[in-house]
Design an enzyme around this catalytic site. Sequence first.
Site, mmCIF file in Angstrom:
data_model
loop_
_atom_site.group_PDB
_atom_site.id
_atom_site.type_symbol
_atom_site.label_atom_id
_atom_site.label_comp_id
_atom_site.label_asym_id
_atom_site.label_seq_id
_atom_site.Cartn_x
_atom_site.Cartn_y
_atom_site.Cartn_z
ATOM 1 N N THR A 28 -4.708 -1.803 8.055
ATOM 2 C CA THR A 28 -5.975 -1.617 7.349
ATOM 3 C C THR A 28 -7.184 -1.794 8.272
ATOM 4 O O THR A 28 -7.222 -2.713 9.088
ATOM 5 C CB THR A 28 -6.062 -2.623 6.182
ATOM 6 O OG1 THR A 28 -4.898 -2.488 5.359
ATOM 7 C CG2 THR A 28 -7.298 -2.382 5.336
ATOM 8 N N HIS A 31 -9.600 -1.684 17.936
ATOM 9 C CA HIS A 31 -9.261 -0.356 17.432
ATOM 10 C C HIS A 31 -10.522 0.198 16.771
ATOM 11 O O HIS A 31 -10.694 0.154 15.560
ATOM 12 C CB HIS A 31 -8.116 -0.460 16.422
ATOM 13 C CG HIS A 31 -7.705 0.866 15.849
ATOM 14 N ND1 HIS A 31 -7.318 1.929 16.621
ATOM 15 C CD2 HIS A 31 -7.625 1.297 14.560
ATOM 16 C CE1 HIS A 31 -7.016 2.957 15.844
ATOM 17 N NE2 HIS A 31 -7.201 2.599 14.592
ATOM 18 N N ASN A 76 -12.344 -4.226 2.052
ATOM 19 C CA ASN A 76 -10.978 -4.471 2.508
ATOM 20 C C ASN A 76 -10.694 -5.929 2.838
ATOM 21 O O ASN A 76 -9.538 -6.359 2.792
ATOM 22 C CB ASN A 76 -10.655 -3.568 3.697
ATOM 23 C CG ASN A 76 -10.489 -2.118 3.273
ATOM 24 O OD1 ASN A 76 -10.330 -1.829 2.083
ATOM 25 N ND2 ASN A 76 -10.523 -1.193 4.212
ATOM 26 N N GLY A 102 0.847 -1.190 0.000
ATOM 27 C CA GLY A 102 0.000 0.000 0.000
ATOM 28 C C GLY A 102 0.880 1.237 0.000
ATOM 29 O O GLY A 102 1.629 1.467 0.944
ATOM 30 N N ASN A 134 -0.989 7.287 1.818
ATOM 31 C CA ASN A 134 -0.378 8.234 2.752
ATOM 32 C C ASN A 134 0.416 7.553 3.862
ATOM 33 O O ASN A 134 1.515 7.995 4.211
ATOM 34 C CB ASN A 134 -1.458 9.130 3.355
ATOM 35 C CG ASN A 134 -1.990 10.146 2.369
ATOM 36 O OD1 ASN A 134 -1.276 10.580 1.462
ATOM 37 N ND2 ASN A 134 -3.239 10.530 2.521
ATOM 38 N N ARG A 183 -11.362 5.467 5.358
ATOM 39 C CA ARG A 183 -12.686 6.002 5.709
ATOM 40 C C ARG A 183 -12.930 7.361 5.074
ATOM 41 O O ARG A 183 -12.007 8.144 4.875
ATOM 42 C CB ARG A 183 -12.810 6.151 7.227
ATOM 43 C CG ARG A 183 -13.156 4.895 7.936
ATOM 44 C CD ARG A 183 -13.640 5.176 9.348
ATOM 45 N NE ARG A 183 -12.590 5.673 10.222
ATOM 46 C CZ ARG A 183 -12.819 6.144 11.435
ATOM 47 N NH1 ARG A 183 -14.064 6.212 11.897
ATOM 48 N NH2 ARG A 183 -11.821 6.562 12.194
#
EC number: 1.1.1.37
Length: 315
Positions: free
Chosen positions: A118, A174, A94, A7, A10, A81
């Site tokens: 992820t 999380h 995902n 990935g 960012n 998100r």
Amino acid sequence: MKVSLIGAGNIGGTLAYLIASKKLASEVELIDVNGDLARGKALDVSQTLPLIGYTMKINGSANMERIKGSSVIIITAGIPRKPGMTREELIDVNAVVMKEVGEKIKKFAPKAFVIVVTNPLDVMVWVLYKAAEISPDKIVGMAGVLDASRMNLFLAQELGVSVADVKSLVLGSHGDSMVPLFRHSTVSGMSLPELVSVGLITKDKVDSIIERTRSGGAEIVALLKTGSAYYTPAASVLEMAEAYLLDQKKTLVCSVMMRGRYGVEDDIFSGIPVIMGSGGVERVIELDLTPDERRMFENSVAATRKLVLEARKYF
């Protein structure tokens, strides 16, 4: 040592730079379905190396076979998100990505230590664990390290103290059911209950900080509008990778396999404190939870278990 980042968004791009700046690896593979994105970020980070004063290889590719020989694989791939979305709404999209990545890890790098970022985090760790068929102590999710960092900041700002003096502990998933532990969080060695008792902070203010911690990711998503947090998640993952690569024997709250731990008897992943070293999850720290803390933790695990039922259709 080689670190592969799956990935190149960012978080992945930030991680590539952080790994280079901390001189943590000799080689970084930045892999993304968008090969040009991965190559562009790899080239950009590579051009910082003369300024950093460090020689290493940073490659960008769309080829998952390049994870061969990785000591650590960090997975940030997937859809982030958007404002108003919960982490849980990302499951169907995902989970497919995690299953594909897990199958590639099984084929090309079955001995690597794997860190999942992820969302929805605890469910995605489970999906990847099932697909990759690796040792449960060689796969973790980035959970409590990030959540505690947010809580540390909010407490430090409220109390007017250095963030270095604040140590918070956040267990569970999380997500919205995370469990910030009031009595296990300290400021310069004093627990939050002690600080409340001497009037340095009110219980109502602590409760509001706990709620802000739970919604910390959503707060950033609402402000960014086009993505989710990435600097602090990347820094949190880096701390976990360092603990493994440098055999630091560091106590970190990570999402790990819960079977046989904290009274859980199935293959659910959730955030608990562990000792992280070159063996991966080398030891679990079993905290003595109060009845209220245990109830909240069990509710958090149950919330993850419900989401895992949705993800089982992919196996």
